[in-house]
Design an enzyme around this catalytic site. Structure first.
Site, PDB file in Angstrom:
ATOM      1  N   HIS A  50       1.516   1.151  -3.151  1.00  0.00           N
ATOM      2  CA  HIS A  50       2.032  -0.171  -2.796  1.00  0.00           C
ATOM      3  C   HIS A  50       3.566  -0.160  -2.893  1.00  0.00           C
ATOM      4  O   HIS A  50       4.266  -0.641  -1.990  1.00  0.00           O
ATOM      5  CB  HIS A  50       1.435  -1.220  -3.741  1.00  0.00           C
ATOM      6  CG  HIS A  50       2.011  -2.592  -3.596  1.00  0.00           C
ATOM      7  ND1 HIS A  50       1.468  -3.545  -2.772  1.00  0.00           N
ATOM      8  CD2 HIS A  50       3.091  -3.166  -4.175  1.00  0.00           C
ATOM      9  CE1 HIS A  50       2.185  -4.648  -2.848  1.00  0.00           C
ATOM     10  NE2 HIS A  50       3.175  -4.447  -3.693  1.00  0.00           N
ATOM     11  N   GLU A  51       4.084   0.412  -3.978  1.00  0.00           N
ATOM     12  CA  GLU A  51       5.539   0.473  -4.159  1.00  0.00           C
ATOM     13  C   GLU A  51       6.191   1.401  -3.133  1.00  0.00           C
ATOM     14  O   GLU A  51       7.267   1.108  -2.614  1.00  0.00           O
ATOM     15  CB  GLU A  51       5.881   0.910  -5.587  1.00  0.00           C
ATOM     16  CG  GLU A  51       5.396  -0.031  -6.670  1.00  0.00           C
ATOM     17  CD  GLU A  51       5.906  -1.461  -6.524  1.00  0.00           C
ATOM     18  OE1 GLU A  51       7.047  -1.648  -6.040  1.00  0.00           O
ATOM     19  OE2 GLU A  51       5.166  -2.392  -6.876  1.00  0.00           O
TER      20      GLU A  51
END
Length: 199
Positions: free
Chosen positions: A78-79
């Site tokens: 996600h990051e």
């Protein structure tokens, strides 16, 4: 990173985590693998700073203790998706626009306040529309910024699911994080109930 007391992690200290971040960065097409930072906080959280060629993903102690390897891969991805989408620059630009809007609105109110006596003495009633714009512009800018942030978060979720091929891992991680930080109502009205540290 200094604000949160983060410490950069040497890849030798956490080889599995560094290898996971490097592989996810390679899949996302980043020019350089993202670095890792450790935040000594019990709040389960992760965030990204930097640009595509020099990003750092910070993870908290609470996150590392709460998640399984599969869930951690979903959060890291996600990051990484935020990095691949240049979200830090987009949100920084949105923040600058919001600050400029707020400054111009305040400046407009000051000018209106000091010119109002002269306008009233001249028998001129100021129109209502500009005053409404001065009132609503900062709030509108903030709402647009929040909508953009939410949109970027959803895009990062989609990117993470596509890169890992395991959307259930990310979904499970998000569920665990929410259960440990409380729901929306609790975070708004009782922000320090579960943990006094900032998230």
């Amino acid at each position: 990173l200094r604000l949160y007391g983060a410490r950069l992690v040497d890849p030798a200290e956490a080889p599995a985590l560094a290898a996971m971040a490097a592989e996810l960065g390679r899949r996302a097409g980043l020019p350089a693998p993202p670095g890792l930072a450790y935040v000594p906080s019990q709040v389960p959280n992760a965030f990204t700073v930097g640009a595509r060629n020099q990003a750092v993903i910070a993870v908290t102690d609470g996150l590392l203790r709460a998640l399984t390897g599969r869930e951690l891969a979903g959060v890291l991805d996600h990051e990484v998706s935020h990095v691949a989408g240049n979200d830090m620059r987009i949100m920084a630009l949105a923040d600058v626009i919001g600050r400029i809007t707020s400054f111009l609105s305040t400046l407009g109110w000051i000018m209106l306040f000091f010119s109002l006596p002269a306008l009233l003495l001249a028998g001129y009633a100021p129109p209502l529309a500009p005053a409404l714009v001065l009132v609503l512009a900062p709030a509108g800018s903030t709402l647009l910024q929040l909508a953009l942030s939410r949109s970027r978060e959803h895009d990062a979720d989609l990117g993470a699911a596509a890169l890992t091929g395991d959307p259930e891992g990310l979904a499970s991680a998000l569920s665990k994080i929410e259960s440990r930080t409380g729901g929306m109502f609790e975070r708004i009205f009782f922000p320090s109930r579960r943990n006094p540290q900032p998230s």
